[in-house]
Design a protein around this motif. Sequence first.
Motif, PDB file in Angstrom:
ATOM      1  N   ALA A  48       0.825  -1.207   0.000  1.00 58.28           N
ATOM      2  CA  ALA A  48       0.000   0.000   0.000  1.00 58.28           C
ATOM      3  C   ALA A  48       0.864   1.264   0.000  1.00 58.28           C
ATOM      4  O   ALA A  48       0.593   2.223  -0.735  1.00 58.28           O
ATOM      5  CB  ALA A  48      -0.939  -0.002   1.209  1.00 58.28           C
ATOM      6  N   TYR A  51       2.498   1.625  -3.395  1.00 65.47           N
ATOM      7  CA  TYR A  51       1.557   1.939  -4.470  1.00 65.47           C
ATOM      8  C   TYR A  51       1.057   3.379  -4.379  1.00 65.47           C
ATOM      9  O   TYR A  51       1.107   4.135  -5.357  1.00 65.47           O
ATOM     10  CB  TYR A  51       0.375   0.968  -4.424  1.00 65.47           C
ATOM     11  N   TYR A  52       0.558   3.752  -3.200  1.00 64.26           N
ATOM     12  CA  TYR A  52      -0.020   5.091  -3.048  1.00 64.26           C
ATOM     13  C   TYR A  52       1.032   6.178  -2.839  1.00 64.26           C
ATOM     14  O   TYR A  52       0.719   7.355  -2.982  1.00 64.26           O
ATOM     15  CB  TYR A  52      -1.004   5.102  -1.886  1.00 64.26           C
ATOM     16  N   GLY A  53       2.235   5.783  -2.491  1.00 67.86           N
ATOM     17  CA  GLY A  53       3.290   6.772  -2.307  1.00 67.86           C
ATOM     18  C   GLY A  53       4.110   7.040  -3.541  1.00 67.86           C
ATOM     19  O   GLY A  53       5.084   7.792  -3.488  1.00 67.86           O
ATOM     20  N   SER A  55       4.015   7.880  -7.891  1.00 68.90           N
ATOM     21  CA  SER A  55       3.252   8.319  -9.057  1.00 68.90           C
ATOM     22  C   SER A  55       3.746   7.665 -10.345  1.00 68.90           C
ATOM     23  O   SER A  55       3.369   8.079 -11.434  1.00 68.90           O
ATOM     24  CB  SER A  55       3.342   9.848  -9.200  1.00 68.90           C
ATOM     25  N   ARG A  59       3.621   1.454 -10.885  1.00 68.45           N
ATOM     26  CA  ARG A  59       3.628   1.290  -9.436  1.00 68.45           C
ATOM     27  C   ARG A  59       2.971  -0.013  -8.976  1.00 68.45           C
ATOM     28  O   ARG A  59       3.218  -0.466  -7.861  1.00 68.45           O
ATOM     29  CB  ARG A  59       2.920   2.478  -8.790  1.00 68.45           C
ATOM     30  N   THR A  60       2.142  -0.616  -9.824  1.00 63.75           N
ATOM     31  CA  THR A  60       1.551  -1.906  -9.442  1.00 63.75           C
ATOM     32  C   THR A  60       2.625  -2.968  -9.291  1.00 63.75           C
ATOM     33  O   THR A  60       2.673  -3.695  -8.288  1.00 63.75           O
ATOM     34  CB  THR A  60       0.524  -2.346 -10.488  1.00 63.75           C
ATOM     35  N   SER A  63       5.040  -2.038  -6.275  1.00 65.29           N
ATOM     36  CA  SER A  63       4.509  -2.367  -4.942  1.00 65.29           C
ATOM     37  C   SER A  63       4.610  -3.860  -4.659  1.00 65.29           C
ATOM     38  O   SER A  63       4.963  -4.271  -3.545  1.00 65.29           O
ATOM     39  CB  SER A  63       3.050  -1.917  -4.849  1.00 65.29           C
TER      40      SER A  63
END
Length: 211
Positions: A48, A51-53, A55, A59-60, A63
């Motif tokens: 997480a 992925y969310y950190g 851009s 990123r999939t 992560s």
Amino acid sequence: GLNKFLANVALPAEFFFSLATLNWGAVSFPLLISLCVGKTIVYVLTGAVAYYGSSDPQRTGISGLFAIFTTKSNDIAMGVPIVTAIWGREYASYLYLFSPYQLLVINLIGFVQMEANLENVAFQRRLELCRAKSLDRMRNRARGKNESDSDKEKAESESTHATSAVVELGEEAKHIDESAETNGIMGSDTAAGGAALKAGGSSDGREEEEV
């Protein structure tokens, strides 16, 4: 030589021997489940954050790779000696039971994420290629339309010039005809006047001779 022996012979033999001599009655399944849950939580949190950190378009896969890095520790080669020295061989057997969960579940999820990322990247590339081709086609169509419009305007302009040239030639021919007619009338009047003067002169001569 020693590394190959440890990786290909000693470690698999130790793994097989521990599972073959394991006392399943002494295994604490709540402890085993808690170990699996703890590693799953670490995987989820790492994935997480990665992925969310980020851009990055990939990123999939990033992560999933980072999550494998945080959970894929050297449980057997490093964990067995340490756990055996601290808590005894009884608890070291949990590491052998715990490793298949890492290999068959945690790593599998990470590999699926990375493969999905590769498919997404390939799809994006195909989509960009299709967009580029569509733009090229639209530009070619617009260019061809502009060329056809310019050719049409050029043809209309040439037709207009030709029509105006024909009209001018007709007017010039008309002026030439009118000039020719005017010159002809003036020539006939001059000839008639000359003849009259000649006739008058001859009559005067005759009168003088008679006198």
